[in-house]
Each structure stands twice: as C-alpha cells, then as structure tokens.
Scaffold this motif. Structure first.
Motif, PDB file in Angstrom:
ATOM      1  N   VAL A 168       1.031  -1.000   0.057  1.00  0.00           N
ATOM      2  CA  VAL A 168      -0.011   0.226   0.198  1.00  0.00           C
ATOM      3  C   VAL A 168       0.389   1.212   0.275  1.00  0.00           C
ATOM      4  CG1 VAL A 168      -1.406   1.066   1.222  1.00  0.00           C
ATOM      5  CG2 VAL A 168      -1.744  -1.030   1.149  1.00  0.00           C
ATOM      6  N   ILE A 169       0.395   2.524  -0.444  1.00  0.00           N
ATOM      7  CA  ILE A 169       1.349   3.522  -0.915  1.00  0.00           C
ATOM      8  C   ILE A 169       0.378   4.684  -0.951  1.00  0.00           C
ATOM      9  CG2 ILE A 169       3.348   4.484  -3.115  1.00  0.00           C
ATOM     10  CD1 ILE A 169       3.718   1.893  -1.970  1.00  0.00           C
ATOM     11  N   SER A 170       0.682   5.481   0.189  1.00  0.00           N
ATOM     12  CA  SER A 170       0.038   6.501   0.124  1.00  0.00           C
ATOM     13  C   SER A 170       0.782   8.180   0.444  1.00  0.00           C
ATOM     14  CB  SER A 170      -0.151   6.244   2.320  1.00  0.00           C
ATOM     15  OG  SER A 170      -0.982   5.647   2.327  1.00  0.00           O
ATOM     16  N   MET A 171       0.188   8.922  -0.187  1.00  0.00           N
ATOM     17  CA  MET A 171       0.376  10.264  -0.684  1.00  0.00           C
ATOM     18  C   MET A 171      -0.045  11.067   0.168  1.00  0.00           C
ATOM     19  SD  MET A 171       1.503  12.128  -4.342  1.00  0.00           S
ATOM     20  CE  MET A 171       1.923  13.613  -4.418  1.00  0.00           C
ATOM     21  N   HIS A 172       1.135  12.066   1.118  1.00  0.00           N
ATOM     22  CA  HIS A 172      -0.586  13.058   1.668  1.00  0.00           C
ATOM     23  C   HIS A 172       0.316  14.463   1.569  1.00  0.00           C
ATOM     24  CE1 HIS A 172      -1.439  15.685   5.211  1.00  0.00           C
ATOM     25  NE2 HIS A 172      -0.302  15.476   5.109  1.00  0.00           N
ATOM     26  N   SER A 173      -0.502  15.535   1.402  1.00  0.00           N
ATOM     27  CA  SER A 173       0.500  17.081   0.947  1.00  0.00           C
ATOM     28  C   SER A 173      -0.677  18.199   2.154  1.00  0.00           C
ATOM     29  CB  SER A 173       0.511  16.992  -0.008  1.00  0.00           C
ATOM     30  OG  SER A 173       0.705  18.634  -0.586  1.00  0.00           O
ATOM     31  N   SER A 174      -0.225  18.618   2.181  1.00  0.00           N
ATOM     32  CA  SER A 174      -1.073  20.268   2.199  1.00  0.00           C
ATOM     33  C   SER A 174      -0.999  21.160   1.621  1.00  0.00           C
ATOM     34  CB  SER A 174      -0.840  20.334   4.268  1.00  0.00           C
ATOM     35  OG  SER A 174       0.369  20.605   3.806  1.00  0.00           O
ATOM     36  N   ASP A 175      -0.505  21.141   0.737  1.00  0.00           N
ATOM     37  CA  ASP A 175       0.020  22.440  -0.249  1.00  0.00           C
ATOM     38  C   ASP A 175      -0.917  21.621  -1.683  1.00  0.00           C
ATOM     39  OD1 ASP A 175       1.977  23.246   1.127  1.00  0.00           O
ATOM     40  OD2 ASP A 175       3.486  22.544   0.442  1.00  0.00           O
ATOM     41  N   VAL A 176      -0.737  19.856  -2.062  1.00  0.00           N
ATOM     42  CA  VAL A 176      -1.427  20.047  -3.471  1.00  0.00           C
ATOM     43  C   VAL A 176      -2.790  18.981  -4.041  1.00  0.00           C
ATOM     44  CG1 VAL A 176       0.677  20.677  -4.927  1.00  0.00           C
ATOM     45  CG2 VAL A 176       0.139  18.030  -4.017  1.00  0.00           C
ATOM     46  N   ASP A 177      -3.418  19.068  -4.534  1.00  0.00           N
ATOM     47  CA  ASP A 177      -4.146  17.483  -4.704  1.00  0.00           C
ATOM     48  C   ASP A 177      -3.680  16.969  -5.269  1.00  0.00           C
ATOM     49  OD1 ASP A 177      -6.558  16.617  -4.983  1.00  0.00           O
ATOM     50  OD2 ASP A 177      -7.593  17.498  -5.911  1.00  0.00           O
ATOM     51  N   THR A 178      -3.173  15.364  -4.596  1.00  0.00           N
ATOM     52  CA  THR A 178      -1.744  14.416  -4.546  1.00  0.00           C
ATOM     53  C   THR A 178      -2.581  13.613  -5.633  1.00  0.00           C
ATOM     54  OG1 THR A 178      -2.732  12.858  -3.181  1.00  0.00           O
ATOM     55  CG2 THR A 178      -1.432  14.594  -2.696  1.00  0.00           C
ATOM     56  N   LEU A 179      -2.693  12.969  -6.733  1.00  0.00           N
ATOM     57  CA  LEU A 179      -2.419  11.706  -7.502  1.00  0.00           C
ATOM     58  C   LEU A 179      -1.009  10.862  -7.513  1.00  0.00           C
ATOM     59  CD1 LEU A 179      -4.268  10.961  -9.784  1.00  0.00           C
ATOM     60  CD2 LEU A 179      -2.409  12.783 -11.440  1.00  0.00           C
ATOM     61  N   LEU A 180      -1.315  10.046  -7.485  1.00  0.00           N
ATOM     62  CA  LEU A 180      -0.963   8.488  -7.216  1.00  0.00           C
ATOM     63  C   LEU A 180      -0.775   7.713  -8.522  1.00  0.00           C
ATOM     64  CD1 LEU A 180      -0.231   6.925  -4.558  1.00  0.00           C
ATOM     65  CD2 LEU A 180       1.171   8.133  -5.462  1.00  0.00           C
ATOM     66  N   THR A 181      -0.272   7.493  -9.143  1.00  0.00           N
ATOM     67  CA  THR A 181       0.022   6.572 -11.589  1.00  0.00           C
ATOM     68  C   THR A 181       1.353   5.431 -10.878  1.00  0.00           C
ATOM     69  OG1 THR A 181      -1.057   8.335 -12.140  1.00  0.00           O
ATOM     70  CG2 THR A 181       0.107   6.802 -13.422  1.00  0.00           C
ATOM     71  N   VAL A 182       0.614   4.399 -11.896  1.00  0.00           N
ATOM     72  CA  VAL A 182       1.536   2.833 -11.460  1.00  0.00           C
ATOM     73  C   VAL A 182       1.160   2.633 -12.955  1.00  0.00           C
ATOM     74  CG1 VAL A 182       1.914   0.994 -10.027  1.00  0.00           C
ATOM     75  CG2 VAL A 182       1.329   2.551  -8.821  1.00  0.00           C
ATOM     76  N   TYR A 183       2.635   2.350 -12.957  1.00  0.00           N
ATOM     77  CA  TYR A 183       3.205   1.687 -14.414  1.00  0.00           C
ATOM     78  C   TYR A 183       3.859  -0.061 -14.455  1.00  0.00           C
ATOM     79  CZ  TYR A 183       2.118   5.662 -17.184  1.00  0.00           C
ATOM     80  OH  TYR A 183       1.320   6.294 -17.697  1.00  0.00           O
ATOM     81  N   TYR A 184       2.781  -1.124 -14.415  1.00  0.00           N
ATOM     82  CA  TYR A 184       3.551  -2.282 -14.308  1.00  0.00           C
ATOM     83  C   TYR A 184       3.933  -2.923 -15.210  1.00  0.00           C
ATOM     84  CZ  TYR A 184       0.473  -2.150 -10.094  1.00  0.00           C
ATOM     85  OH  TYR A 184      -0.147  -2.100  -8.754  1.00  0.00           O
ATOM     86  N   PRO A 185       5.129  -4.044 -15.362  1.00  0.00           N
ATOM     87  CA  PRO A 185       5.585  -4.125 -16.397  1.00  0.00           C
ATOM     88  C   PRO A 185       4.838  -5.254 -17.345  1.00  0.00           C
ATOM     89  CG  PRO A 185       7.170  -5.073 -14.475  1.00  0.00           C
ATOM     90  CD  PRO A 185       5.814  -3.788 -14.271  1.00  0.00           C
ATOM     91  N   ARG A 202      -4.537   6.925  -2.000  1.00  0.00           N
ATOM     92  CA  ARG A 202      -3.875   6.047  -1.719  1.00  0.00           C
ATOM     93  C   ARG A 202      -3.936   4.644  -2.691  1.00  0.00           C
ATOM     94  NH1 ARG A 202      -5.790   2.195   3.684  1.00  0.00           N
ATOM     95  NH2 ARG A 202      -6.918   1.221   1.915  1.00  0.00           N
ATOM     96  N   ILE A 203      -3.130   4.079  -3.116  1.00  0.00           N
ATOM     97  CA  ILE A 203      -2.590   3.087  -3.947  1.00  0.00           C
ATOM     98  C   ILE A 203      -2.600   1.724  -3.681  1.00  0.00           C
ATOM     99  CG2 ILE A 203      -0.943   3.435  -5.671  1.00  0.00           C
ATOM    100  CD1 ILE A 203      -2.372   3.218  -7.759  1.00  0.00           C
ATOM    101  N   THR A 204      -3.249   0.421  -4.161  1.00  0.00           N
ATOM    102  CA  THR A 204      -2.496  -0.722  -3.592  1.00  0.00           C
ATOM    103  C   THR A 204      -1.976  -1.134  -4.933  1.00  0.00           C
ATOM    104  OG1 THR A 204      -4.671  -0.649  -2.198  1.00  0.00           O
ATOM    105  CG2 THR A 204      -3.424  -2.728  -2.978  1.00  0.00           C
ATOM    106  N   LEU A 205      -0.976  -1.515  -4.282  1.00  0.00           N
ATOM    107  CA  LEU A 205      -0.078  -2.457  -5.393  1.00  0.00           C
ATOM    108  C   LEU A 205      -0.150  -4.166  -5.819  1.00  0.00           C
ATOM    109  CD1 LEU A 205       3.599  -1.155  -5.283  1.00  0.00           C
ATOM    110  CD2 LEU A 205       1.051  -0.033  -6.350  1.00  0.00           C
ATOM    111  N   ARG A 206      -0.187  -4.620  -6.109  1.00  0.00           N
ATOM    112  CA  ARG A 206      -0.027  -6.115  -6.794  1.00  0.00           C
ATOM    113  C   ARG A 206       0.373  -6.546  -7.446  1.00  0.00           C
ATOM    114  NH1 ARG A 206      -4.438  -6.888  -2.643  1.00  0.00           N
ATOM    115  NH2 ARG A 206      -5.472  -5.123  -2.933  1.00  0.00           N
ATOM    116  N   GLY A 207       1.000  -8.312  -7.156  1.00  0.00           N
ATOM    117  CA  GLY A 207       1.963  -7.947  -8.293  1.00  0.00           C
ATOM    118  C   GLY A 207       2.724  -9.163  -8.192  1.00  0.00           C
ATOM    119  N   GLU A 208       3.573  -9.640  -8.651  1.00  0.00           N
ATOM    120  CA  GLU A 208       4.582 -10.761  -8.514  1.00  0.00           C
ATOM    121  C   GLU A 208       5.384  -9.971  -7.425  1.00  0.00           C
ATOM    122  OE1 GLU A 208       7.675 -14.354 -10.606  1.00  0.00           O
ATOM    123  OE2 GLU A 208       6.572 -12.735 -11.639  1.00  0.00           O
TER     124      GLU A 208
END
Length: 674
Positions: A168-185, A202-208
């Motif tokens: 689980v990846i979380s991103m926090h900021s009091s300055d900006v509206d956050t955005l997380l992006t993940v690219y999988y192989p 917040r984003i959940t990573l799932r993979g090998e």
C-alpha cells in the motif's frame, strides 16, 4: 530531492513531437530517432526495431505534418501497446520490460497519396529513486519536475513488490491535491486521486514478488508544493464467514481502494456472494485456485453485484470488493445456495417466473458430453445464466429460433457447453428486465459431438471443406486491436489463397452472433460481424497476394461459446455491371443509381468508404425496399446479396449510417445468372 528538466526538442517537425526532458536522479535514454517514409493507403506497416536493456518507462511517438500516423509497439512475451492518435501525432507510454521491441508505423489515411515523411522517436526513462517497504520519503513538486506528455509534473520512484505480493502506497500533502500513478511491467496502469474525505491518495500494488513497478507522484491540477510518500505491507485479509453480514466502506473507485476477504467453503456447493450499496455502483470479484478470476458489476438488483461461485469443501476464494464509480458504505453477505432441482436430459421443464425473480436448476453431465441448454418463452424476454464447474459464467439473451420446438416461441435463449468432468452446471432462468415475468420452458439436449472437430490452434483449412467446431469461452484471445478496440475469445485457422482469385468465407452459428476476422500475408485485414441477411458472418474478398491467410472465428460479444461452422470456397463474382465512385455530404445526404435487369439473376452489391459508416438499400421497380444493409461488408462497409427474379428497373440507394457524415464512396454491382 531536486529534479530539473532539459528540453531536447526534435526541431524537425515543430509542435508535433513531444520534447522529452532528462532528469537528475533518473536516466532518460533516447533509443530511436529517425525518419520513415509512409505511403497512404498501404496496409503493410513500416517496422523499426530496438532493444531495451533494462526495464523502464518507455515513451514512443511519431509525428507528421502531412498525414495521421498509427503507431503500435510489440515486445517480448506477447507484449503489445497502442499509441493514442491526435492531429498528426501518435503517442504512447508504457512500462517496458527488458527485451527486443519493434514499432509498427502506418498511415491512418486509406486513400492513396504520394509518400510522406514521419519522424519517430523512442525514449526510455529509468528513475533512480527507490521507495522501500516501511520507508517514508519527503519530496517537492517544482517547475523543474519531470513532465510526461498530456500530464502534470511528477517525481518517479521504483518500488519492488514485497514477498506478500501486495503493498500500500500513500501520498499526503497540505499544499497540493495529490495523484498517484503506477505502471506495471505487464502493461497495467493504475491511479488514485482522492482516498477518503481529503485530497490525499492511496494505491494498492499487486503483482509478482520481486518485480519492480514505476510509481509517479504528482498534483492533480499541476500545483507546486511539498508531499510525503510511505510504503507498507498491509495486514492479511480478514476471514469471510457463511451467513455473515459484513459492513464496510469504499473511499474511491478502481483498484487503488479495494477490500479483500478470504472465504473457505465449509462444504461443497454453489456459494452466492452479494454486494450492495445505496451510495455507489458496486463491483465484485472472486479469485479462485488455479488463477480463475470472476467478476460482476450489475448482476444484482440495480447497480448491486452478485457472484455465484462453485467451491469444493475446504477450497479457498478471495472475495474483492470494489467501486465501479463513486464511494460510500456497502454490505456483503455470503450464502450457500440450496441444491436446485435437477434437470433430466431431453425432458422439458415448464415454469413461471415472477417479476425480478430468478429460478434455479442444475444439470450433471459426463466428461466430453456436449449439451444445449435452451430457454423459451412467449411472455417475456428471456435471459439464461449458466455457471460452469470451472467457475466461469455464460449468459445468453437472444438466440435463433428454438431447436426441435415450435417457432411460435417469441423469445429464445441458449447456451452450449462441453463438460470436462462430471461436476454439475448451475442454471438460472431470468428476465432481461426486472419487470419481465410469465411462463417459460427449459430444456437440456445432447448435441452430436462426433461431427465436432476438436480445435487445434493454427489448424489448416482446406478449400471447399467446412470445419465444424466448438468455440469455448476458455479459448485463446483473438486480436485485441480490431475495429471495435476490444479483445475477444477466438479460434484461429490458416489457409493458403492465390493472388487474384475471389473467395467467399462464411462463419455460421445457431448459438451466438458470429464475428469473423481475416489477416493477410502482407498485413491486410478484413472483418465482418453480420452478413447481409442474419447474424452469421460473410466476407467475399479477392486475394491481393498469394500466401497464408489467418482466419479467426469468434463471437460479437467476445466471450460467447457454442458450435460454429467455418468454410472457405472459391467464389464467382460474376459480371461487373456497375462500378461507380461518388460522394455524399450536407448538400446531398444520399445518392441513387439505376440497375436495369433483363433476365433473372443474383446481384452482389458492395458499398465501401474510408470516410463514413455506409448504409445501402435496394428498391424494386415499384420503389419498395427489398433489402437493406449497414455493416454486411468488411468493417463498416455494406453488402447486399439478392436474387432478382423479375425484369425491370431497380434502384440502389447509397447513404451513411449517420445523417451528418460526409465523404467519398465506391459502389460495385456484380451479377450472375441463377
């Protein structure tokens, strides 16, 4: 962490190609930069090969001031990606594993024109920043932060999937509206904007385990400011118990926020998992042993979800709660479905369906047995829903007229299935809408499997010899870049054709709406959904070159199954009696042509256009429409085949499916004696 960009503009086709920046803390390596020459109307793509020595984010594009390029990417292990097209440019962005790649470049313009120059560029981004499990990172988005095409400034990290396969990846900021992006192989792309009530992500990573993914931290509206990231391994999913009503909350749609539960079957049987919410459109998934994955969006009432899953005693299933759109509270309940009445082979069962109701049955077959499950009614629009022992769901709304029954039945649904063992089918009788109700008849019959040729991938067809086989929903995936942009389960055959000769290819089935795709030896492509008269597929083509042609038999829905017959035979086009080119537009939305017939014969009318979706009508000498067609030809072209028994003056009307379309067309009429 300080990041800046350096513009490396191409300077040859100004304003068309992206100016890829370079990074401090990352490597931006240019792999391809060259000009290629394309000729409009040529279906064979130009190929550019290159190698990726270590995984990274691959940015590839092509630009021209003269034509619209189409750009696709092929790589190791069946890897493929398609670039987006816009105003003379095609751009793509993928996570590329190590290996050999090739770009395929062609023109979207199908009308012939002089050769034109296209510039192609490929850049590989390899971030050196890493985010480990249990770690936190402080960063800042600035004007110097790396910017992807069509996106906001981002900072990029490599994240390794832990041994649990989940992070689980979380991103926090009091300055900006956050955005997380993940690219999988494997080509997956996931993102999350707002998790919960604030603007954190917040984003959940799932993979090998051990595989690295690329994580981009950015601001939704391009703001500048500080942020923090953290990565953690989530707690094991809680157990889901039979009969338990579980309540929870989903904060956002997509896999960035999903809840997972473990369920162990206390006894063998069919289990029903029901997910409901008055706040959001639910999405329910089940992951079973052996890699089988089931999914349902609106199988329950309204926008609620429902899955029926066959499980043996002690077998585990992972139940996944998601939002298709929206967020809010939900309820999840698990129930063991009582053993439904068993159907007997060849014995029809009559029943009554109440509004919104579901009537359930079962049928147990033997390994290798091929059966047809048929539902008919005069009272309501039938919907047949079958769950197989493998856990896959097959449904059918409209089939052809019933086999072995009265043609008076108005509504027919039919599913065909070939047993791999002796476990039962689970059969549900439903109405197409919640208001549907009335009498019905349900019948299971055995089909003659002796006439069915077991499918073997790449099997050769012989000219004039039909092949009857069974299309399984568990089959291979056919081409994913067809006219509709969808992938579909299909079965692939090959046949040798001779340049200049005409052939007729038919794909017929009483079980499903067929879809036929043909690929030529030089990159040519044809396809057809519905022939001139029914939902079977028919293509007539003159082979542009000698060689092996690839034929894919599939269904329009992409996942139907049943018996089909595929046949290729030489075809006599007959005499070309009309060959006209013309155009339609706002000033003239249709064109009419006169066809004079002096003796009985069969006419084949072909209407083609690269500019609009064609529509074709044939009128008799009294001005009455005898036949109409929209997409009976290849793609969105039209075709009518009709016997004209009476001499006279007939009218051919050329139109567009859309009233505001415009462009050029080609009309040809062939005639031969009856």
């Amino acid at each position: 962490m300080k990041i800046f960009q350096r513009n490396t503009g191409l300077g040859i086709i100004a304003g068309l190609l992206v100016m890829w920046p370079a990074l401090v803390g990352a490597q931006a390596q240019e792999l391809v930069r060259e000009n290629v020459v394309l000729e409009a109307g040529l279906r064979t793509p130009t190929r550019v090969q290159f190698q990726v020595e270590s995984p990274g984010l691959l940015l590839f594009d092509a630009g021209s001031i003269d034509l619209q390029p189409i750009l696709s990417l092929e790589g190791p292990g069946g890897f493929s990606a398609q670039a987006e097209e816009s105003q003379g440019r095609s751009q793509g962005l993928v996570y590329a594993p190590q290996g050999d790649y090739r770009l395929l470049i062609e023109s979207a313009d199908r009308q012939g024109s002089p050769p034109r120059e296209v510039q192609v560029r490929v850049t590989l981004l390899q971030p050196e920043n890493r985010l480990g499990m249990g770690e936190g990172v402080e960063g800042r988005l600035t004007p110097d932060s790396f910017m992807l095409p069509g996106s906001n400034r981002s900072e990029w990290y490599l994240v390794e999937i832990p041994e649990t396969g989940t992070a689980v990846i979380s991103m926090h900021s009091s300055d900006v509206d956050t955005l997380l992006t993940v690219y999988y192989p494997d080509g997956r792309i996931d993102s999350n904007d707002d998790y919960g009530s604030g603007t954190d992500s917040r984003i959940t990573l799932r993979g090998e385990p051990g595989v690295s993914v690329l994580l981009g931290a950015s601001a939704l509206f391009g703001e500048e400011g500080a942020y923090s990231l953290d990565a953690r391994i989530p707690e094991p999913p809680p157990a889901l118990r039979l009969g338990e009503l579980l309540r929870g909350q989903v904060f956002s749609s997509g896999s960035g926020d999903e809840l997972r539960y473990e369920f162990t079957a206390p006894k063998s049987g069919y289990y029903r998992f029901s997910l409901s919410s008055s706040d959001f459109d639910t999405l329910l998934e089940a992951s079973l042993a052996g890699g089988t994955r089931l999914s349902d969006d609106d199988g329950g009432e309204g926008s609620n979800s429902m899955l029926t899953v066959p499980l043996d005693e002690g077998e585990n299933a992972e139940i996944i709660v998601k939002s298709y759109s929206g967020s809010g509270s939900f309820e999840l309940v698990t129930a063991l479905i009582p053993d439904p009445p068993a159907l007997e082979l060849g014995t029809a069962v009559s029943g009554e369906l109440s509004p919104g109701g579901i009537n359930r049955y079962s049928f147990r077959g033997r390994a290798g047995q091929l059966v047809s499950v048929q539902l008919v009614s005069q009272d309501f629009d039938t919907l047949l829903f079958v769950t197989t022992p493998e856990g896959t769901s097959i449904e059918n709304d409209d089939a052809s007229q019933p086999r072995g029954g009265s043609s008076a039945w108005d509504y027919v649904s039919r599913v065909e299935y070939q047993f791999t063992g002796d476990a039962p089918l689970f059969i549900e009788v439903r109405g197409y809408s919640q208001e549907d109700s009335g009498a019905y008849e349900l019948l299971v019959t055995e089909l003659d499997s002796d006439s069915i040729v077991p499918y073997r991938e790449g099997a050769r067809l012989e000219l004039g010899e039909p092949v009857t086989s069974f299309l399984s929903a568990m089959g291979i995936e056919a081409s994913s870049d067809d006219w509709y942009g969808e992938s579909r389960v299909g079965q692939v055959y090959t046949i040798g054709l001779t340049e200049g000769r005409a052939y007729q290819i038919t794909l017929e089935s009483d079980s499903f709406d067929t879809f036929l795709q043909i690929d030529g030896p030089q990159g040519e492509a044809w396809e057809n959904d519905d022939g001139p008269e029914d939902t079977n597929s028919l293509l007539v083509l003159t082979a542009p070159a000698s060689g092996q042609y690839r034929l894919t038999a599939s269904s329009y829905s992409g996942d139907a199954q049943g018996i089909y017959t595929l046949k290729v035979e030489e075809f006599e086009l007959g005499e070309l009696v009309l060959d006209q080119r013309g155009a339609i537009g706002a000033a003239q939305v249709e064109q009419e042509y006169v066809l004079t017939v002096s003796q009985p014969g069969t006419v084949r009318i072909n209407l083609q256009s690269q500019d609009f979706d064609t529509r074709l009508s044939l009128l008799d000498p009294r001005g009455i429409i005898m036949a109409e067609d929209d997409d009976g030809g290849s793609g969105t072209d039209s075709m009518i085949v009709h016997d004209l028994n009476e001499p006279g003056i007939y009218t051919i009307r050329v139109m567009s499916f859309s009233s505001d379309a415009a462009g050029e067309f080609h009309l040809q009429v062939y005639r031969k004696d009856l």
